[in-house]
Design an enzyme around this catalytic site. Structure first.
Site, PDB file in Angstrom:
ATOM      1  N   LYS A 167       1.108  -1.317  -0.157  1.00 44.18           N
ATOM      2  CA  LYS A 167      -0.023   0.246   0.016  1.00 44.18           C
ATOM      3  C   LYS A 167       0.486   1.744  -0.223  1.00 44.18           C
ATOM      4  O   LYS A 167       0.977   2.180  -0.551  1.00 44.18           O
ATOM      5  CB  LYS A 167      -1.192   0.310   1.207  1.00 44.18           C
ATOM      6  CG  LYS A 167      -1.982   0.357   0.773  1.00 44.18           C
ATOM      7  CD  LYS A 167      -3.023   0.160   1.967  1.00 44.18           C
ATOM      8  CE  LYS A 167      -4.120   1.531   3.350  1.00 44.18           C
ATOM      9  NZ  LYS A 167      -4.156   0.869   4.034  1.00 44.18           N
TER      10      LYS A 167
ATOM     11  N   LYS B 186     -17.350  -7.078   8.959  1.00 44.89           N
ATOM     12  CA  LYS B 186     -17.010  -5.780   9.688  1.00 44.89           C
ATOM     13  C   LYS B 186     -16.710  -4.859   8.383  1.00 44.89           C
ATOM     14  O   LYS B 186     -17.094  -3.727   8.470  1.00 44.89           O
ATOM     15  CB  LYS B 186     -15.225  -5.630  10.125  1.00 44.89           C
ATOM     16  CG  LYS B 186     -16.055  -6.131  12.298  1.00 44.89           C
ATOM     17  CD  LYS B 186     -14.983  -5.880  12.463  1.00 44.89           C
ATOM     18  CE  LYS B 186     -13.196  -6.895  12.403  1.00 44.89           C
ATOM     19  NZ  LYS B 186     -13.757  -8.243  12.651  1.00 44.89           N
TER      20      LYS B 186
ATOM     21  N   LYS C 290     -21.677 -11.990   2.502  1.00 51.00           N
ATOM     22  CA  LYS C 290     -20.341 -12.326   3.596  1.00 51.00           C
ATOM     23  C   LYS C 290     -20.745 -11.686   4.120  1.00 51.00           C
ATOM     24  O   LYS C 290     -20.176 -10.193   4.037  1.00 51.00           O
ATOM     25  CB  LYS C 290     -18.840 -12.757   3.134  1.00 51.00           C
ATOM     26  CG  LYS C 290     -18.123 -12.914   4.544  1.00 51.00           C
ATOM     27  CD  LYS C 290     -17.147 -13.588   4.412  1.00 51.00           C
ATOM     28  CE  LYS C 290     -15.899 -13.487   5.446  1.00 51.00           C
ATOM     29  NZ  LYS C 290     -15.026 -12.408   5.767  1.00 51.00           N
TER      30      LYS C 290
END
Ligand code: ADP
Ligand code: TRP
Length: 331
Positions: free
Chosen positions: A117, A204, A201
């Site tokens: 990242k 969070k 699914k």
């Protein structure tokens, strides 16, 4: 599973789990724990590299302790404790640093993801990486090896960490002789994933969850928000494409599931009715544990006593391991 195998797992205190975590991880864990010699600890030291608010870590830690007990963890059998109460784990982690290749840490998925990242963002590769995060797998190896665990039930994202613990145990044993048992990860089945409110699914990351101990009114509100198609009550519906049906099937008996399936297929039932039936089912399964959870959260002294007892039992084993390691490394 044979009864001389030792099961161990850590749960990072980061907030109340959702129904997916309950069905996919917590429920099977409690079953395993009640049938084997088991250590379950609240991995508060592992939360330190991200959570910097001590009050929050403490609150989340109580929540994990209360929820494990409320869900039926048998404390005569399982040892439930707070990771940070056993100072031997810091010692072992430090000892293990000396046999752990730096390259192994560079290969950790969680670290590599941040490096990638940062690289894509054109900033320093290690930007935002503290040593707690970088050496996270060594602390986790210490958790596992300190208690001589054989079986480590974890989510798929933690499999590599358990494999690292096994590698680190191997490096140690090669240098100093047989000291540690080699642990094995046990990964929950990916089949039968619990769907979230939007049908994907439950996760969070998708913001589509139902918290395990949502209050009755919150639970009802969430269930009423489940996305459905626009079939009329009269029309026949496909249960296998329905989030309502799939959620129901994780909480009901075989016979109830079959009856519910027929109601979908036959037509004559609107989604509002189906949602009410789903609410009644989940609420019936969770209302007793929820009450016990709330009782424990209002009785922190009882939780403290449970964790103190767990720490005392865990410490007996930890002290022995550290003595063996010191003898092996320092003579
Ligand atoms: P999230 O996707 O919400 O971040 P985690 O990755 O923290 O969930 O999940 C921890 C464990 O809970 C997983 O390894 C898996 O065993 C279980 N789990 C999570 N979501 C689900 C789901 N939707 N259905 C079944 N099990 C799940
Ligand atoms: N790292 C695990 C997680 O993020 C929690 C954990 C810490 C753990 N130590 C452990 C799991 C030892 C299994 C064994 O979910």
């Amino acid at each position: 599973m044979t009864d001389d195998k030792i099961v161990l797992t850590g749960i990072k205190p980061t907030g109340i789990p959702h129904l997916g975590n309950y069905v996919g991880a917590l429920k099977p864990l409690i079953e395993l724990a009640n049938n084997n010699k088991t250590y379950i600890f609240i991995a508060d030291l592992h939360a330190l590299n991200t959570i910097k608010d001590p009050k929050l870590i403490k609150q989340y830690s109580y929540e994990i302790a209360a929820l494990m007990v409320a869900l039926g963890l048998n404390l005569d059998n399982a040892v439930l404790f707070r990771q940070s109460d056993i100072t031997e784990v810091y010692q072992l982690s430090n000892f293990l640093m000396n046999v752990t290749p730096k390259g192994l840490m560079n290969r950790a998925h969680s670290y590599k993801a941040i490096v990638e990242k940062n690289t894509a963002a054109g900033v320093d590769v290690d930007s935002g990486v503290n040593m707690g995060l970088y050496t996270y797998p060594v602390l986790m190896a210490a958790d596992i090896l300190l208690y001589g665990a054989d079986i480590v039930p974890v989510g798929a994202d933690q499999k590599q960490h358990v494999e690292f613990a096994r590698d680190i145990a191997g490096y140690f044993n090669n240098i100093y002789g047989e000291t540690f048992r080699l642990p094995e990860p046990v990964i929950g089945k990916e089949t039968g994933l619990v769907p979230g409110l939007d049908g994907r699914k439950m996760s969070k990351s998708y913001d589509n969850t139902i918290p395990l101990f949502a209050s009755e009114s919150e639970l009802k509100k969430k269930i009423m928000r489940i996305i459905t198609d626009s079939k009329t009550p009269e029309e026949s519906k496909n249960p296998d494409e329905s989030t309502i049906f799939q959620l129901y099937s994780h909480f009901a008996s075989k016979q109830e599931i079959e009856q519910f399936r027929q109601m979908f297929v036959n037509g004559g039932m609107g989604y509002g009715t189906a949602k009410t039936m789903l609410f009644d089912k989940i609420n019936a399964v969770l209302s007793e544990p929820r009450k016990e959870y709330e009782r424990l959260m209002a009785n922190k002294a009882e939780l403290d006593a449970i964790l103190k007892d767990g720490a005392e039992r865990a410490k007996l084993v930890a002290e022995k391991t550290i003595a063996r390691v010191k003898k092996a490394m320092l003579g």
